[in-house]
Design an enzyme around this catalytic site. Structure first.
Site, short mmCIF file in Angstrom:
data_model
loop_
_atom_site.label_atom_id
_atom_site.label_comp_id
_atom_site.label_asym_id
_atom_site.label_seq_id
_atom_site.Cartn_x
_atom_site.Cartn_y
_atom_site.Cartn_z
N HIS A 1 100.75 59.27 -86.55
CA HIS A 1 101.87 59.56 -85.67
C HIS A 1 102.76 58.33 -85.47
CE1 HIS A 1 103.61 62.19 -82.57
NE2 HIS A 1 103.88 61.07 -81.92
N GLU B 1 111.87 66.22 -82.65
CA GLU B 1 110.49 65.74 -82.59
C GLU B 1 109.54 66.91 -82.37
OE1 GLU B 1 109.47 61.75 -81.63
OE2 GLU B 1 108.81 62.51 -79.69
N HIS C 1 105.95 68.78 -81.11
CA HIS C 1 104.84 68.74 -80.16
C HIS C 1 103.90 69.89 -80.50
CE1 HIS C 1 104.08 66.71 -76.04
NE2 HIS C 1 103.93 65.87 -77.03
N ASN C 2 103.49 69.93 -81.76
CA ASN C 2 102.75 71.07 -82.29
C ASN C 2 101.35 71.19 -81.71
OD1 ASN C 2 105.00 71.27 -83.88
ND2 ASN C 2 104.05 70.34 -85.68
N ASP D 1 113.97 60.02 -75.84
CA ASP D 1 114.38 59.29 -77.04
C ASP D 1 115.89 59.15 -77.10
OD1 ASP D 1 112.06 58.56 -78.32
OD2 ASP D 1 111.83 60.48 -79.35
N GLN E 1 98.89 66.75 -71.01
CA GLN E 1 99.79 66.09 -70.09
C GLN E 1 100.67 67.14 -69.44
OE1 GLN E 1 101.83 64.16 -73.17
NE2 GLN E 1 99.83 63.90 -74.11
N GLU F 1 99.24 58.62 -71.92
CA GLU F 1 100.51 59.22 -72.32
C GLU F 1 101.13 59.96 -71.15
OE1 GLU F 1 100.19 61.25 -76.09
OE2 GLU F 1 99.84 59.33 -77.11
N GLY G 1 114.34 61.40 -87.46
CA GLY G 1 113.43 62.48 -87.80
C GLY G 1 112.03 62.19 -87.33
#
Ligand SMILES: Nc1ncnc2c1ncn2[C@@H]1O[C@H](COP(=O)(O)OP(=O)(O)O)[C@@H](O)[C@H]1O
Lengths: 80, 581, 227, 80
Positions: free
Chosen positions: B48, B92, B94-95, B116, B239, B311, B528
């Site tokens: 990641h 981005e 978040h799968n 971001d 989270q 996180e 990306g």
């Protein structure tokens, strides 16, 4: 001292979440569910050692903020 | 954390490092790393954060054009949209979190991509998404779709950024591994763009936003791990997002950005405090000392390891001019956000982490970045798809049309976009469903920004190179269809396990195709994200890779948003078909 | 027209509102902060949409207790005009400056689409740009827009002509998107100087954004304060 | 039979509403409020006369629908 404030809609006020939950439970195979009411519970740590005072404070918080008395009622209890 | 674990190769393996990688850690450290140090290596060298399997391929994509201000490498891509303004955007994934907890996974995905973008000084003006779910017949799909859609809406609506477009496909290969790709676009003045390279020895490092809790520890390594059956037991890593705090953070950061206080800024995303501090210091070629006792904490008794890897959402790290800390503090007080000076920059080139009087980590930054693993993994051609059968019983045009319209990949998405606030901001010129690309006007100007997300995974499965090219071309077409000049793309490359040569082959070919199309169209990739190890375990225990899904987010510009073209046919106009059928 | 817009933590439609007010009046409204305790001299105070304090607990509940609300209440008591849209409407009910409450949408989902509103009373500062029975389009975007009040209150509102807007169909018949009692989308205070509604006329004041159906609200307000 | 299911976030899971409520209570003049946790309560009428069975059913509903066990825990009680 820990207090719990439970806020429910007044009887007669439409309860969309309660209705939706009741419906979902029926579909999930709980046919014997009747009326469902959904509410909120707020647990608070109070810097207070006297249970009566703690409850009195919680009552005040319920009236002032935690419940909207136009549509809701609330109960308070000391839980620890 | 109870008793400290012994640091050895076994622990390194648990942290996702191979024996070879652990050997490299030992060589860099010249000693056995501490528990916290190993944690830092493991997240920085995770797929990641390090892009270790994909970097060699990503480098082949075209990333420049006269209008590109910042390509890949910053928090988001930046392009010139005229009048001294820049569009800043990125997509981005978040799968994996969205499989574990669809609502929170999707919500925090939106939160992360927003950060971001505003981290670079842009006010976010639009969100899009690209979603892939399992078969509609699978009972779990409904739950995941519902949670993901609520999560995206719940976060974006509250933050007040309109969600203006997206795409959705269904396929059994996503049954155990949905894809949630979120895209944000923001606008900033070109002379007010904020970067992440730290500078100025002695400058304070400030922490703002929410407090740190034990959430999501090792999320970055989890995001890089193939989904095992024990995914359920990994649940405590979920989270929870707080879009309200994110909204405050946007306003507070933009307010601080209007001053000259900030030297560098970065959000705490995957691998939280570790990646933000390591990347900021590393890019600036300086060292950084952190005092974890100063970190605002939500829970008691947190260890250095937990704080470095947490996180927790809605947090930012800022390097600030020393004479401006009071201004900054006043702004974050006004917005009722936590603010703390947690360290300063040094000339040592090392990251030094102190906690309760103990040095918990002391690592040279250059090798941590430069010697990060880089793999040129073997590729193999993916098996060609089974040929499509010849339609034996023609069902007639009318029935065929009805069947097509009813097919889940084509049916109306109004049910979805009805849950997304698409008008907040008052600048949405083309809402979802109104045109091939969404169009949002830049407030106070006539400039329109056209946006689209596109990919047809079954094409990529059939021919990865052509499918990759097709996704880019479709995005380009959708932008031109509203009258926009296509400028650049962001991508989200969702694939299976890169250690499998066929998957790596798909990956390499799809990138080759994307690159060809981007070059041919002068349509560079400016940002990306890569998400690998997207696989589902089948009932028989085997793993099935998802359909290769290189989602493309395209951005174009119209000088006059009023010229945007929509889909609706108007009476008295001729319909013309272009191209050969 | 001198208008002020109150910004609470989590407010997110203050810019939309400012654009609409400025387009109508030619004058940029003043942004007010929730912790202010005094208002400048104003014709109109607007509580805009958003998610004040995240709408945690209940929509608008925490904002209703903000320091500025004491000043807003005093302003209204002295005959000042107050407009609350979406979250602003929720805040006004929580502050009991308007009757009733806004519950979760009956479909349990956030709704974002255009709706049609029927004007139930003209000749107020807020509705003078229309006539009773007029229909207009407005985007709605809310999760808690289900208007509720007890029977007596609802009857009183109807009896005294305090229903401002109802959700309607293109032909003017009632069409209820969110379960609101009697399809009520907006109400007035007793003195007609406080008005709250759920949909967003401020997001439909520019042909480019899909129409100017919301303009009469703002043009009407400007006219009202010129006289 | 009436049962009540109380759903709270697991310890350690961020509770944005709880946090905001605590903050609001402080500003409203309740300085001695410590940690606040917000939860949900669902009251159900069950067509069931045996309290043990009613509770067992409520437990099942909690697991199947009412609580999101990834981040929440729940308790059930028969209340009448
Ligand atoms: N997940 C989503 N979120 C928001 N809008 C969506 C989403 N999926 C599809 N849409 C919108 O629905 C419309 C049609 O979607 P789609 O069928 O994917 O378009 P296309 O014709 O470009 O393939 C587009 O306006 C698109 O932006």
């Amino acid at each position: 001292m820990k207090v719990r404030v439970t806020v429910m809609l007044k009887d007669g006020v439409l309860d969309p979440p309660g209705k939706a939950i009741g419906h979902a439970l029926h579909t999930l195979g709980f046919p014997n569910v009747g009326m469902v009411r959904a509410g909120r519970v707020i647990e608070l740590d109070l810097d207070e050692t006297d249970p009566a005072l703690a409850k009195a404070q919680a009552d005040q918080m319920g009236r002032k903020l935690l419940a909207n008395l136009v549509i809701e009622t609330f109960t308070t209890e000391v839980v620890g | 954390m109870s008793a400290p674990r012994i640091v050895d190769q076994g622990l390194a393996r648990e942290f996702g490092l191979t024996a070879e990688e652990y050997g490299r850690v030992l060589a860099i450290m010249g000693r056995t790393p501490s528990f916290t140090e190993l944690g830092i290596f493991s997240v920085m060298w995770s797929e990641h954060c390090s892009y270790k399997s994909s970097r060699v391929w990503l480098k082949t994509l075209p990333t420049t054009a006269p209008w590109v201000i910042h390509g890949p490498g910053e928090n988001a891509g930046v392009v010139d949209i005229g009048q001294g303004l820049a569009a800043i955007f990125k997509m981005e994934s978040h799968n994996h979190p969205s499989f574990i907890e669809p609502f929170q996974g999707a919500a925090t995905g939106v939160g992360g991509i927003l950060r971001d973008v505003f981290t670079m000084g842009a006010r976010p003006i639009a969100n899009l998404n690209a979603l892939r779910f399992g078969s509609p017949e699978n009972p779990n799909t409904r739950r995941i779709v519902d949670g993901v859609v609520r999560g995206i809406g719940g976060y974006g609506n509250c933050v007040g950024v309109p969600t203006v477009g997206g795409e959705i496909n269904f396929h059994p290969s996503y049954d155990g591994n949905p894809l949630v790709n979120a895209m944000t676009v923001g606008v900033a003045r070109q002379d007010r763009i904020f970067l992440s390279a730290a500078a100025g020895i002695g400058n304070p490092v400030i922490y703002v936003g929410s407090r740190t809790g034990r959430d999501g520890i090792h999320g970055a390594t989890m995001a890089s791990a193939e989904f095992a059956e024990d995914a359920e037991s990994k649940r405590p890593t979920v989270q929870v997002g707080d879009p309200f705090v994110e909204k405050l953070l946007i306003e507070a950061c933009l307010e601080l950005m209007a001053t000259d206080a900030i030297v560098a800024i970065q959000d705490m995303g995957a691998a939280g405090l570790t990646s933000s501090s390591v990347e900021m210091a590393g890019k600036g070629g300086v060292g950084i000392d952190l005092d974890l006792d100063q970190v605002p904490q939500r829970e008691t008794g947190m260890s250095a390891y937990e704080m470095m890897l947490s996180e927790s959402q809605e947090r930012m790290l800022i390097v600030i001019r020393p004479d401006r800390t009071d201004i900054a503090r006043a702004i974050f007080d006004k917005w009722e956000l936590d603010f703390a000076i947690i360290g300063h920059l040094t000339d040592t080139g090392r990251i030094v982490v102190r906690h309760q009087g103990v040095v918990e980590a002391d690592i040279a930054l250059a090798p941590l970045a430069d010697e990060a693993p880089l793999y040129n993994r073997p590729t193999a051609p993916s098996p060609p798809p089974e040929p499509l059968g010849v339609l034996s019983d023609p069902i007639g045009i009318e029935d065929a049309l009805i069947r097509l319209i009813g097919c889940p990949d084509i049916a109306s998405r109004a049910w979805v976009w009805d849950q997304y606030d698409s008008t907040v901001g008052g600048q949405t010129v083309r809402r979802p469903g109104a045109a091939d690309a969404a169009v949002v006007q830049v407030e106070g100007t006539t400039i329109g920004i056209a946006l689209t997300t596109d990919c047809t995974p079954r094409y990529v499965a059939a021919d990865a190179r052509l499918g990759g090219a097709q996704a880019v071309v479709e995005a380009w077409r959708n932008l031109t269809a509203v009258g926009a000049r296509p400028l650049a793309v962001t991508d989200n490359l969702n694939f299976g396990n890169p250690e499998k040569p066929e998957v790596m082959g798909q990956f390499a070919d799809a990138i080759a195709g994307m690159g060809e199309a981007c070059r041919a169209l002068d349509f560079p990739v400016v940002s990306g994200n890569v998400s690998l190890y997207n696989e589902t375990r089948a009932p028989d225990g085997s793993t099935i890779a998802i359909l290769p899904t290189p989602a493309i987010g395209g951005l174009g510009v119209l000088e006059d948003a009023g010229q945007a073209i929509g889909l609706g046919l108007k009476p008295d106009l001729d319909v013309v078909l272009l191209g050969r059928t | 027209m001198k208008a002020g817009i109150v910004v609470f933590p989590g407010t997110n439609r203050e810019r939309d509102m400012a654009i609409a007010l400025k387009a109508a009046s030619g004058r940029a409204p003043i942004m007010l902060w929730h912790r202010d305790t005094e208002l400048p001299s104003l014709d109109l105070v607007v509580l805009p949409g958003g998610f004040s304090h995240g709408d945690y607990l209940r929509s608008g509940a925490m904002a209703a207790h903000a320091p500025i609300m004491t000043a807003v209440r005093a302003f209204a008591a002295a005959g000042g005009h107050v407009l609350g849209v979406c979250n602003g409407f929720q805040i006004l009910t929580e502050a009991q400056m308007l009757p009733g409450a806004l519950l979760r949408n009956s479909g349990m989902r956030f709704l974002s689409h255009d709706c049609i509103l029927r004007v139930e009373r003209g000749n107020t500062a807020f509705t003078r740009g229309w006539r009773k029975g007029d229909l207009f389009r407005a985007p709605l975007a809310h999760g808690d827009g289900n208007y509720a009040a007890d029977m007596d209150t609802l009857d009183r509102l109807e009896g005294e002509g305090l229903v401002a807007f109802r959700y309607a169909d293109a032909d003017g018949s009632e069409r209820n998107p969110n379960g609101s009692a009697r399809s009520i989308a907006g109400v007035f205070s007793q003195n007609l100087r406080v008005c709250g509604l759920m949909p967003h006329p401020e997001d439909l004041v520019d042909p480019l954004m899909g129409g100017i159906d919301g303009r009469p609200l703002f043009d009407g307000l400007v006219e009202a304060f010129v006289q």
